[in-house]
Design an enzyme around this catalytic site. Structure first.
Site, short mmCIF file in Angstrom:
data_model
loop_
_atom_site.label_atom_id
_atom_site.label_comp_id
_atom_site.label_asym_id
_atom_site.label_seq_id
_atom_site.Cartn_x
_atom_site.Cartn_y
_atom_site.Cartn_z
N ASP A 111 0.80 -1.23 0.00
CA ASP A 111 0.00 0.00 0.00
C ASP A 111 0.83 1.28 0.00
OD1 ASP A 111 -2.62 -1.08 -0.08
OD2 ASP A 111 -2.41 -1.68 2.02
N ASP A 171 -6.49 -3.59 -6.62
CA ASP A 171 -6.17 -2.30 -5.98
C ASP A 171 -4.70 -1.90 -6.21
OD1 ASP A 171 -7.94 -4.12 -4.72
OD2 ASP A 171 -8.07 -2.91 -2.91
N1 GLY Z 1 -7.36 -1.04 -1.07
C1 GLY Z 1 -8.27 -1.48 -0.09
C2 GLY Z 1 -9.67 -1.14 -0.40
O1 GLY Z 1 -10.00 -0.63 -1.43
O2 GLY Z 1 -10.49 -1.43 0.46
#
Ligand code: GLY
Length: 387
Positions: A111, A171
């Protein structure tokens, strides 16, 4: 609440003009963020630094720098500085951003882009501060330690090792923006090549023939073979999780901007068309496009905000006059007329009705900081592209 919605609806009356609509929405967001900043400063303790959502009692929930959402509040503050040029927002943005500094060395998560590019990245864009540049580069160096050349991807999660060996989530496309920036800043093409390899592998394995996405693809780290196509935050493995579809749209639009690869543009356009066919009338998706209780299922305003921001950018790349800008306008108008908090409430969040992780009933129909971040970005893009 109804009164606030009425006021905001009036702001969309055509004769007021686009610029005034946007400025009114920004002023509303600025007032909310003023409250959120006060609440954040009041509640910060024990290493919890950034607002994420509200708890069941309506109190602001703060998270530590390591949380995937920690960069969005600094990003909201930077965007307010960009809009208003008011130094008070720059000071607040610096204060919030610099609390994340140690995350540049955290290699336990993919992330990094969400955390560091939405905070330090926006800060560098608006100030040119070389200290921020160095943090961006170090963050990218840390992120690429998670790249496996056999798989051709950056590993997303380290949890659920009993289920997945090398999970990659859709993501993760968003984290590539940090890598493209690092190549621009250093001239070292390593970051760019890893980003492109990840985007190509994801293009091959994360999409169904109709343009919808799987959330999690699990790879064999020794051979690169796909082992599973699963969901984690969606309704089922074969359903389409709304925010995943939004990340795909945003991710391939951004990847096209950074590379000029027509395959990325085509994928973004295909996803946009898929969304056009499947979104509800107001343009704000249910949390999963295949949720069994539609139309009673919770919405996800955060996915809508991500989509609106991406569509404004994609409109500029679409080969002929497309309706993408109108579609983005429609989503934005819905968000600002029916999904906003009453002024001075909800600890300063702007958007309500987002959904974080429905399968475990976590953060269902609540405000989420990333919804506000992408809403502001959508407003900025609308304003820029309206010139
Ligand atoms: N990247 C985590 C979410 O979108 O919940």
């Amino acid at each position: 609440m109804k009164y606030t919605l009425f006021i905001i609806s009036l702001l969309w009356i055509p004769h007021l003009g686009v610029a005034q609509d946007i400025d009114a929405a920004i002023r509303f967001t600025e007032k909310q963020a003023t409250l959120q900043l006060e609440e954040t400063r009041r509640l910060q303790a024990g290493g919890k630094v950034s607002p994420r959502t509200l708890d069941a009692k309506g109190q602001l929930v703060l998270v530590a720098p390591g949380d995937w959402t920690s960069g969005f509040f600094p990003g909201v503050l930077w965007q307010l500085y960009h809009f208003t040029k008011d130094v008070k927002w720059m000071e607040a943005a610096r204060e919030a951003t610099e609390k994340l500094e140690k995350e540049q060395y955290n290699g336990r998560t993919h992330d990094m882009g969400f955390k560091m590019y939405c905070s330090y990245g926006k800060g560098y864009e608006y100030t040119g501060d070389t200290a921020y540049r160095n943090v961006i580069i170090r963050s990218a160096q840390t992120l690429i330690t998670r790249f496996n050349p056999v798989v051709g991807c950056i590993r997303s999660w380290d949890h659920n090792r009993d289920k997945w060996e090398f999970p990659v989530i859709i993501d993760n496309m968003l984290n590539l923006e940090l890598l493209f920036a690092a190549t621009r800043l250093t001239g070292d093409s390593t970051f760019y090549r890893i980003a492109v390899t990840h985007a190509n592998t994801t293009l091959k394995n994360h999409f169904r023939p109709d343009g919808s996405t799987y959330h999690v693809v699990d790879y064999d780290p020794e051979t690169g073979a796909v082992k599973h196509r699963h969901t984690h935050q969606g309704y089922s493995h074969e359903s389409t999780w709304a925010r995943g579809q939004a990340w795909a749209l945003y991710g391939y639009t951004m990847a096209y901007r950074e590379t000029g690869n027509p395959d990325y543009l085509q994928k973004a356009l295909d996803v946009a068309e898929w969304l056009h066919q499947r979104l509800p009338a107001d343009g704000v998706p249910y949390w999963d496009f295949d949720a069994p209780d539609i139309p009673d299922a919770p919405r996800d305003a955060s996915a809508a905000a991500v989509m609106a921001s991406a569509l404004y950018e994609l409109d500029a790349y679409a080969p002929q006059k497309s309706k993408l800008r109108e579609r983005a306008d429609h989503i934005l108008k819905s968000l600002l007329t029916a999904y906003t908090a009453p002024a001075g409430t909800h600890a300063g969040f702007t958007l309500l009705h987002s959904t974080g992780h429905k399968p475990v009933e976590s953060e269902v129909d609540v405000p989420l900081i990333y919804a506000d971040y992408y809403l502001l970005e959508a407003l900025d893009r609308k304003k820029e592209k309206g010139k």
